[in-house]
Design a protein around this motif. Structure first.
Motif, PDB file in Angstrom:
ATOM      1  N   VAL A   1      43.697 -39.481  21.947  1.00  0.00           N
ATOM      2  CA  VAL A   1      44.513 -39.468  23.162  1.00  0.00           C
ATOM      3  C   VAL A   1      45.686 -40.404  22.904  1.00  0.00           C
ATOM      4  O   VAL A   1      45.481 -41.588  22.619  1.00  0.00           O
ATOM      5  CB  VAL A   1      43.711 -39.949  24.388  1.00  0.00           C
ATOM      6  CG1 VAL A   1      44.577 -39.900  25.637  1.00  0.00           C
ATOM      7  CG2 VAL A   1      42.447 -39.123  24.567  1.00  0.00           C
ATOM      8  N   ILE A   2      46.886 -39.852  22.946  1.00  0.00           N
ATOM      9  CA  ILE A   2      48.077 -40.639  22.585  1.00  0.00           C
ATOM     10  C   ILE A   2      49.104 -40.586  23.711  1.00  0.00           C
ATOM     11  O   ILE A   2      49.734 -39.545  23.920  1.00  0.00           O
ATOM     12  CB  ILE A   2      48.731 -40.084  21.290  1.00  0.00           C
ATOM     13  CG1 ILE A   2      47.684 -39.934  20.184  1.00  0.00           C
ATOM     14  CG2 ILE A   2      49.886 -40.969  20.847  1.00  0.00           C
ATOM     15  CD1 ILE A   2      48.163 -39.101  19.009  1.00  0.00           C
TER      16      ILE A   2
ATOM     17  N   LEU B   1      54.160 -38.677  29.375  1.00  0.00           N
ATOM     18  CA  LEU B   1      53.890 -37.674  28.343  1.00  0.00           C
ATOM     19  C   LEU B   1      52.627 -38.116  27.613  1.00  0.00           C
ATOM     20  O   LEU B   1      52.569 -39.198  27.034  1.00  0.00           O
ATOM     21  CB  LEU B   1      55.077 -37.562  27.381  1.00  0.00           C
ATOM     22  CG  LEU B   1      55.110 -36.292  26.521  1.00  0.00           C
ATOM     23  CD1 LEU B   1      56.511 -36.034  25.999  1.00  0.00           C
ATOM     24  CD2 LEU B   1      54.100 -36.284  25.415  1.00  0.00           C
ATOM     25  N   LEU B   2      51.633 -37.255  27.676  1.00  0.00           N
ATOM     26  CA  LEU B   2      50.320 -37.589  27.153  1.00  0.00           C
ATOM     27  C   LEU B   2      49.943 -36.534  26.120  1.00  0.00           C
ATOM     28  O   LEU B   2      50.100 -35.341  26.361  1.00  0.00           O
ATOM     29  CB  LEU B   2      49.341 -37.570  28.336  1.00  0.00           C
ATOM     30  CG  LEU B   2      48.019 -38.293  28.295  1.00  0.00           C
ATOM     31  CD1 LEU B   2      48.164 -39.732  27.830  1.00  0.00           C
ATOM     32  CD2 LEU B   2      47.409 -38.262  29.698  1.00  0.00           C
ATOM     33  N   VAL B   3      49.478 -36.983  24.967  1.00  0.00           N
ATOM     34  CA  VAL B   3      49.143 -36.051  23.893  1.00  0.00           C
ATOM     35  C   VAL B   3      47.638 -36.104  23.608  1.00  0.00           C
ATOM     36  O   VAL B   3      47.059 -37.192  23.539  1.00  0.00           O
ATOM     37  CB  VAL B   3      49.905 -36.417  22.596  1.00  0.00           C
ATOM     38  CG1 VAL B   3      49.517 -35.504  21.451  1.00  0.00           C
ATOM     39  CG2 VAL B   3      51.412 -36.364  22.843  1.00  0.00           C
ATOM     40  N   PHE B   4      47.034 -34.926  23.454  1.00  0.00           N
ATOM     41  CA  PHE B   4      45.634 -34.821  23.044  1.00  0.00           C
ATOM     42  C   PHE B   4      45.604 -34.104  21.706  1.00  0.00           C
ATOM     43  O   PHE B   4      46.271 -33.086  21.538  1.00  0.00           O
ATOM     44  CB  PHE B   4      44.828 -34.033  24.077  1.00  0.00           C
ATOM     45  CG  PHE B   4      44.737 -34.722  25.404  1.00  0.00           C
ATOM     46  CD1 PHE B   4      43.652 -35.531  25.721  1.00  0.00           C
ATOM     47  CD2 PHE B   4      45.755 -34.587  26.342  1.00  0.00           C
ATOM     48  CE1 PHE B   4      43.570 -36.175  26.943  1.00  0.00           C
ATOM     49  CE2 PHE B   4      45.688 -35.228  27.564  1.00  0.00           C
ATOM     50  CZ  PHE B   4      44.599 -36.028  27.867  1.00  0.00           C
TER      51      PHE B   4
ATOM     52  N   GLU C   1      43.417 -29.397  14.148  1.00  0.00           N
ATOM     53  CA  GLU C   1      44.688 -28.666  14.099  1.00  0.00           C
ATOM     54  C   GLU C   1      45.267 -28.360  15.473  1.00  0.00           C
ATOM     55  O   GLU C   1      46.240 -27.632  15.589  1.00  0.00           O
ATOM     56  CB  GLU C   1      44.510 -27.373  13.294  1.00  0.00           C
ATOM     57  CG  GLU C   1      44.314 -27.618  11.800  1.00  0.00           C
ATOM     58  CD  GLU C   1      45.445 -28.466  11.213  1.00  0.00           C
ATOM     59  OE1 GLU C   1      46.625 -28.081  11.369  1.00  0.00           O
ATOM     60  OE2 GLU C   1      45.145 -29.546  10.644  1.00  0.00           O
ATOM     61  N   SER C   2      44.638 -28.906  16.520  1.00  0.00           N
ATOM     62  CA  SER C   2      45.100 -28.573  17.869  1.00  0.00           C
ATOM     63  C   SER C   2      45.719 -29.772  18.571  1.00  0.00           C
ATOM     64  O   SER C   2      45.139 -30.863  18.583  1.00  0.00           O
ATOM     65  CB  SER C   2      43.925 -28.086  18.728  1.00  0.00           C
ATOM     66  OG  SER C   2      43.296 -26.990  18.114  1.00  0.00           O
ATOM     67  N   ILE C   3      46.895 -29.530  19.141  1.00  0.00           N
ATOM     68  CA  ILE C   3      47.531 -30.549  19.980  1.00  0.00           C
ATOM     69  C   ILE C   3      47.839 -29.928  21.336  1.00  0.00           C
ATOM     70  O   ILE C   3      48.326 -28.795  21.413  1.00  0.00           O
ATOM     71  CB  ILE C   3      48.832 -31.068  19.336  1.00  0.00           C
ATOM     72  CG1 ILE C   3      48.497 -31.931  18.104  1.00  0.00           C
ATOM     73  CG2 ILE C   3      49.662 -31.868  20.332  1.00  0.00           C
ATOM     74  CD1 ILE C   3      49.712 -32.471  17.388  1.00  0.00           C
ATOM     75  N   VAL C   4      47.527 -30.663  22.388  1.00  0.00           N
ATOM     76  CA  VAL C   4      47.908 -30.256  23.732  1.00  0.00           C
ATOM     77  C   VAL C   4      48.693 -31.417  24.352  1.00  0.00           C
ATOM     78  O   VAL C   4      48.334 -32.580  24.173  1.00  0.00           O
ATOM     79  CB  VAL C   4      46.664 -29.903  24.578  1.00  0.00           C
ATOM     80  CG1 VAL C   4      46.932 -30.095  26.064  1.00  0.00           C
ATOM     81  CG2 VAL C   4      46.230 -28.467  24.307  1.00  0.00           C
TER      82      VAL C   4
ATOM     83  N   SER D   1      41.288 -31.041  33.209  1.00  0.00           N
ATOM     84  CA  SER D   1      40.109 -31.313  32.406  1.00  0.00           C
ATOM     85  C   SER D   1      40.308 -30.643  31.051  1.00  0.00           C
ATOM     86  O   SER D   1      40.787 -29.513  30.974  1.00  0.00           O
ATOM     87  CB  SER D   1      38.865 -30.730  33.094  1.00  0.00           C
ATOM     88  OG  SER D   1      37.950 -30.271  32.113  1.00  0.00           O
ATOM     89  N   LEU D   2      39.982 -31.342  29.981  1.00  0.00           N
ATOM     90  CA  LEU D   2      40.024 -30.738  28.644  1.00  0.00           C
ATOM     91  C   LEU D   2      38.619 -30.791  28.066  1.00  0.00           C
ATOM     92  O   LEU D   2      38.083 -31.882  27.811  1.00  0.00           O
ATOM     93  CB  LEU D   2      40.990 -31.495  27.732  1.00  0.00           C
ATOM     94  CG  LEU D   2      42.484 -31.316  28.024  1.00  0.00           C
ATOM     95  CD1 LEU D   2      42.952 -32.273  29.101  1.00  0.00           C
ATOM     96  CD2 LEU D   2      43.304 -31.494  26.758  1.00  0.00           C
ATOM     97  N   LEU D   3      38.037 -29.627  27.908  1.00  0.00           N
ATOM     98  CA  LEU D   3      36.728 -29.568  27.277  1.00  0.00           C
ATOM     99  C   LEU D   3      36.976 -29.495  25.777  1.00  0.00           C
ATOM    100  O   LEU D   3      37.645 -28.582  25.289  1.00  0.00           O
ATOM    101  CB  LEU D   3      35.958 -28.342  27.775  1.00  0.00           C
ATOM    102  CG  LEU D   3      34.475 -28.314  27.425  1.00  0.00           C
ATOM    103  CD1 LEU D   3      33.748 -29.545  27.960  1.00  0.00           C
ATOM    104  CD2 LEU D   3      33.836 -27.049  28.002  1.00  0.00           C
ATOM    105  N   THR D   4      36.536 -30.508  25.066  1.00  0.00           N
ATOM    106  CA  THR D   4      36.848 -30.620  23.630  1.00  0.00           C
ATOM    107  C   THR D   4      35.543 -30.623  22.850  1.00  0.00           C
ATOM    108  O   THR D   4      34.472 -30.799  23.429  1.00  0.00           O
ATOM    109  CB  THR D   4      37.593 -31.937  23.338  1.00  0.00           C
ATOM    110  OG1 THR D   4      36.624 -32.999  23.271  1.00  0.00           O
ATOM    111  CG2 THR D   4      38.612 -32.263  24.427  1.00  0.00           C
TER     112      THR D   4
END
Lengths: 557, 557
Positions: free
Chosen positions: B10-11, B23-26, B30-33, B150-153
Motif C-alpha cells: 500500500v503506497i 492518491l493511493l496505490v495498491f 503484476e497488478s497495480i490499482v 474494498s480490495l480482496l487480494t
C-alpha cells in the motif's frame, strides 16, 4: 473661543476597523492627549514589510498642542510603535511601572528617550494634561499592570477601557477596579470607549488561573522534557508555569529573546517571583539536566519562522533538542493568518515523536479580552450616554453595537468609527466631524514609509511570475540598427536552462519587434520599450499563461 | 514467483502527511490499482503556483501494470489532478455516476478522455482488476455518491474508507453501508485505511440535516436578499437551501462558475431536485425581483479573491449588489490559511451594512469527516488486523493512532505513513518496504513541474525586497574600459524617484568596483558580475537593511 461651544473630539488613528496599531487621540481646544502607539503585523499582501505603524501626520502637525501620551499596557499592539513615533513628537509619556519598563526596553537598542519626559504613574493618580484630568484605573488583562483611562473633560467624563477581561481571580491579586467604574457611572459618564475584540464570543472568558490548573495536570503526566510555548508578555502564565515546575521539582530554562527579556525585566521589577533563585538554569546547562527534571519556557507559539520553538521543531535550535517522549504545550491560540505556521510546527513535533498539547485538548490558553457577558457588565456599571466600540475589526465593532442594542442603546448612541473618524462629543450630543489624516505606514528594514502601493504592486507581480530582463544594444544615430542579439535573463519565471525553445522563440519575437520599429524614420525610446514589453508579454502569456514583469534594457551606443 | 511469498504493498503517493492531492496505490505482483488523483492548493510559500498535484513518476514507470483507477468521490482533492494524470497513463477509470460526471466536466475544456476507458459502477458491483477484486461501498460525505473501496487480494481484504462521516439521516436517503463493513469485519479484514482528518475532534459530526434546520430559521428572519455561500460541491446543502427558499416563496439565483456548473450537472443527473422548475432565475433577471423574494446561492465561502461573494462584498460583482439589510450566510469553515481572506469578506459585508451569519452564530455548516466516536465505530465494525491512518497531516494520523490505542491496537499494528511509504502486508504481518518515488509537482499556468525550488526561492527573494538591475557597457578588448555610466533600474525595492541619494551612492560604489576590476590584466566576466553584486548588495543592506535581488547586465561592445 468660549469653552461652552467647544466639543471634545475622539479620533482613533489606529486600532479601529483593525486589530493592532492602537492609537487614540482626544482633542479639546488647545489640548490633545494621546493613548498608546502600537504596531500591527503586516498582512500577507504586504510583501516584505516588517511592521506597520499608524500614520501620525495629524499628530506631527499638531505637536505643540499634545499634552501627553498615556499607555494602557505593554503589549506590542499598544507600545510597539513608540520607538518610531515618540522621537518625532518629543512629548511626555505616562504609564504604570511595568509598562514603562517594557517601553524603555524597546528604546535600549536606539537613542534613549529623554528621562524628563517619562512618568511612572499609579492607578488613581490624577494627571492634569491641558484641559484633561487623566486618571488610570486598573483592569485585568493577559499582562500585569494594565490600566484603562478616565479623562475628565470640560464636556464630561469619557472612559477608555483599554484591553481588558474581567478576571475575578487574577494571579497577582490586582483586581480590576470595578468600583471606580461604578462610581463614575453614578456620577455620569459621557462616553465609554470599549474593547470590542471578543464581542462576537458568548459567555465569559475564563480566568488565567484555570490555565495554571491545567498546566499542573499536564506537567504531572509528562515523562520527558516539558516545553511550554506562550506569549512572552504573559507574565502571569509564566509565573504559574514556574510555580507548577517547582511543585514537581523541575528546573526551568527560559529560551527565546523576547521571553528572556520579559522574564528578566519582570523579575527585576518584582512582577515575577521565583520560588527559589536556583530554579532558573541557563540553556548551556540543559544538557546536564535529566529531561524529567526540566521545563523549558519558550517563544514560538505562533509558529514564527525564527522563533525558538520553531527551530526546536525543525532540529535547528542549538541548545534544546526535542526528543521522543517530550511534551510540548502550545499555550496560545493562533492569531488569524498564523494557523498554517502553527500547524507546521505541530506536525514537525509529531514527526520527532513528541507529545503535543494544544488548546483543543484542554484549557492551556485563555483569551485576554472580555466576552459578551463581561462587556455587558462593564457597560451596565459605566452606564455611559454614548458607546464607542474600539480595538476590533468592523465585525467586532458591530457585534458590540448588537450588545449595546440588547442593553437599550440605539444606533444613534453608538459610534462605529474608521481610521481618522472624528467623533464629536458635547453636552448636546454625539456626531461626526471632519476626518483627520490617518492610515498606515509600512516599515521595511530601515525604511519608514518608503514602500508604498507602487513598490508593493511590483513585489506582488514579481512574487507571482518573476522577472524577465531583455537586453539589446542599438546604434545611436540613423539608420538605427541592432548592434547585438537580444539577451534574456530571467529570475522566478521558469527554469531557463530547461526552456531553450521558449527562450529562442522569445528572442525571435523580440528581434522582429525591434527591427520593425528601428526601420521607422523616428524612434521614441519609451514607445520602443513598451512595444517590446507588449509583444514579449503576449508571447510569454501564450506559451506559459504567466505574466512575468518584463524589463527592457536598451543601450544606445 | 509463488503467490504465497508475495506481499501486498500500500503506497500513498498523496494525501498522507498532508491534506489534499489524494492518491493511493495498491500493488501485488503484476497488478497495480490506484485510488483517486487529487490536487492540493498551494501554501503561501509556493508563490505564484496555481495547483499542486502528486508526483506520479512511479506510476508512469509501472504504467503497464496498472489495472485501473478507482475514484471515491467528486471533490477536488480527489479528482482535481486527473486531467493532468490520466492523459499520461491512459488507464481504465471507475466511479459512481455523479463522480464520473464531475470528472468528465473537468475534461470538457481539454481533450476528452477515451470513452472506452470510463466505467460507471454501482456500490456492491465487483470489478476484477488484475489480482484485486474491487468493490465500492457507499459512505456518507459532504457530496452525494461517495464511496469507499474494498480490495480482496491474495493476502486478504483491505478496505479504504475514502472521506466519510457517519450521517444517519443523509439528505438523499443513501445511507452509509455499515452492514457491509460489519460483514467484512466478520470475515476478517487485513487492513483498514481510514480517513483521519477529524481524528483530533471529540464526539460526532452533526448530520447535514441540522444545517437544513438552521438555514430555515435564518431564512425566516431575513428581510432583504439572502445570499448563501457554500462549497459548490455540497449538493445536499444546495438542495436544502432551495427547499427552504421554496417554503417561504423565494426564487433562487445561482451565481459563480463552479456553483453553476455543479448545479447544472446535478440537476441533469438527478442528484438535485427542484420543487418547481421556475424557482431558478437567471442573474440577469435579479433586478426585477424584490430582495425579499430572492435567495442567491454563490461561491466564495473561502474568501477567494475572484469568487462571486468576494466580488459582491467589494461591490465589483456585475449582477448582484449587496445592500443594507441583506443577510449573507457563510456556510463553511475557513480552510486553514484562508481565515484572513474570509475575515476580509465579512468586514466588507458589515461595512455595506449587511447582516452576516457565520458558523459561530449557529450550525450553518457541519464537517464532512468523521469525528472520534464515528472513527471508533468504524474501527469496531471493521475490526481490521492493521490500521493505516490516511487523509491527514501527521498530527491527524497520530490522533487516529491514539484512538487505535484506546481500542486495543498497539503501535506495531498501526502504520504512520509518509509520501511514498510502502506498507507491506501479508499473512505474516505488516512492515515497511523500500519507498517509492513520491512528491509534489507544481502547476503554474500551462507549466507542469517547471517551477521548482530555484525558481520559487527567486520568487521569494523578489517578493521580499524586489529586484535591482545594474547596466554597464564595457569595451571588448584591452585595455578594458567602462563605456558608459552605471544605469540602475529597480522594481519592488524602494520608490526610486524619491531615492536620489541612494541611487547616486549606488552608482558611485558600482563604478568604483567596476573600474578597480577592469584595471586588472585579465578579467573573468563571472567574477566581475559577482564582485559587482556583492559590493552593491552590501551597500544596499547597509543603507536600507534590505536584500533586493541584484542582476548585473554587462555588455561587452
Amino acid at each position: 473661543m468660549s469653552l461652552k461651544t467647544s466639543k471634545l473630539s475622539v479620533i482613533p488613528l489606529g486600532g479601529t476597523g483593525e486589530i493592532g496599531k492602537n492609537l487614540l487621540v482626544f482633542e479639546y481646544d488647545e489640548s490633545i492627549v494621546v493613548i498608546d502607539g502600537g504596531v500591527k503585523f503586516p498582512g500577507e499582501e504586504l510583501l516584505g514589510i516588517d511592521l506597520v505603524i499608524p500614520d501620525i501626520s495629524y499628530l506631527e502637525k499638531n505637536r505643540e498642542r499634545i499634552k501627553g501620551l498615556f499607555i494602557t499596557h505593554g503589549h506590542e499592539d499598544h507600545i510597539g510603535g513608540l520607538p518610531f513615533i515618540l522621537p518625532k513628537l518629543n512629548i511626555p509619556i505616562y504609564g504604570t511601572k511595568l509598562t514603562i519598563g517594557l517601553v524603555m526596553a524597546k528604546f535600549q537598542e536606539r537613542a534613549p528617550y529623554p528621562e524628563s519626559l517619562i512618568h511612572i504613574i499609579e492607578p488613581g493618580e490624577l494627571v492634569q494634561a491641558g484641559a484633561f484630568q487623566v486618571e488610570a484605573f486598573r483592569v485585568t488583562h493577559s499582562i500585569p499592570d494594565a490600566v484603562g483611562y478616565s479623562l475628565l473633560t470640560p464636556v464630561g467624563r469619557v472612559v477608555y477601557t483599554g484591553d481588558f477581561k474581567v478576571d475575578y481571580t487574577p494571579i497577582d491579586g490586582q483586581n480590576m477596579d470595578l468600583g471606580k467604574l461604578a462610581a463614575w457611572g453614578e456620577e455620569g459618564i459621557l462616553a465609554l470607549i470599549c474593547d470590542s475584540t471578543n464581542a462576537e464570543r458568548p459567555g465569559v472568558t475564563m480566568s488565567e488561573r484555570v490555565v495554571g490548573k491545567t498546566l499542573c495536570d499536564w506537567f504531572e503526566r509528562a515523562e520527558g522534557k516539558i516545553i511550554l510555548a506562550s506569549f512572552a508578555s504573559n507574565v502571569h502564565r509564566i509565573q504559574q508555569a514556574i510555580n507548577a515546575a517547582a511543585d514537581i521539582g523541575r528546573k526551568v530554562c527560559v529560551v527565546g529573546r523576547s521571553m528572556e527579556s520579559v522574564v528578566r525585566t519582570s523579575i527585576e521589577m518584582g512582577y515575577l517571583r521565583l520560588p527559589y533563585p536556583e530554579i532558573l538554569v541557563e540553556s548551556s546547562d540543559v544538557e546536564n539536566i535529566s529531561p524529567s527534571g526540566l521545563l523549558v519556557l519558550t517563544t514560538g507559539s505562533q509558529g514564527e519562522p525564527l522563533a525558538a520553538l520553531t527551530r526546536m521543531a525543525t532540529g535547528s535550535h542549538r541548545q534544546i533538542k526535542v526528543e521522543v517522549g517530550d511534551m510540548v504545550i502550545i499555550a496560545a491560540t493562533p492569531i488569524p493568518g498564523n494557523e498554517k505556521l502553527v500547524g507546521k510546527t505541530i506536525n514537525h513535533l509529531y514527526q520527532i515523536g513528541a507529545e503535543v498539547v494544544t488548546k483543543e485538548m484542554g484549557q492551556v490558553h485563555v483569551s485576554g479580552h472580555a466576552n459578551q457577558e463581561e462587556l455587558k457588565l462593564i457597560i451596565r456599571l459605566a452606564r455611559p450616554r454614548y458607546l464607542i466600540p474600539h480595538h476590533g475589526e468592523i465585525r467586532h465593532q458591530v457585534a458590540l453595537r448588537r450588545i449595546g442594542h440588547t442593553l437599550g442603546y440605539e444606533d444613534k448612541d453608538i459610534a462605529i468609527t474608521q481610521l481618522g473618524s472624528r467623533v464629536e462629543l458635547s453636552a448636546d450630543g454625539m456626531g461626526f466631524g471632519l476626518n483627520a489624516e490617518a492610515g498606515s505606514v509600512n516599515i521595511d528594514g530601515l525604511g519608514i514609509g518608503d514602500v508604498g502601493q507602487i513598490v508593493l504592486r511590483d513585489r506582488q507581480q514579481l512574487a507571482q511570475d518573476g522577472v524577465v530582463v531583455l537586453i539589446a544594444a542599438i546604434s545611436k544615430g540613423k539608420p538605427y540598427t541592432l548592434l547585438s542579439g537580444l539577451d534574456i535573463i530571467s529570475r522566478g519565471f521558469t527554469f531557463m536552462k530547461e526552456a531553450g525553445e521558449l527562450v529562442e522563440g522569445a528572442q525571435k519575437v523580440g528581434i522582429q519587434t525591434l527591427t520593425a520599429q528601428l526601420e521607422r524614420d523616428q524612434i521614441e525610446w519609451m514607445n520602443l520599450k513598451s512595444t517590446l514589453r507588449d509583444s514579449l508579454g503576449n508571447y510569454f502569456w501564450e506559451k506559459t499563461h504567466r505574466r512575468p514583469m518584463i524589463l527592457p534594457v536598451l543601450l544606445s551606443i
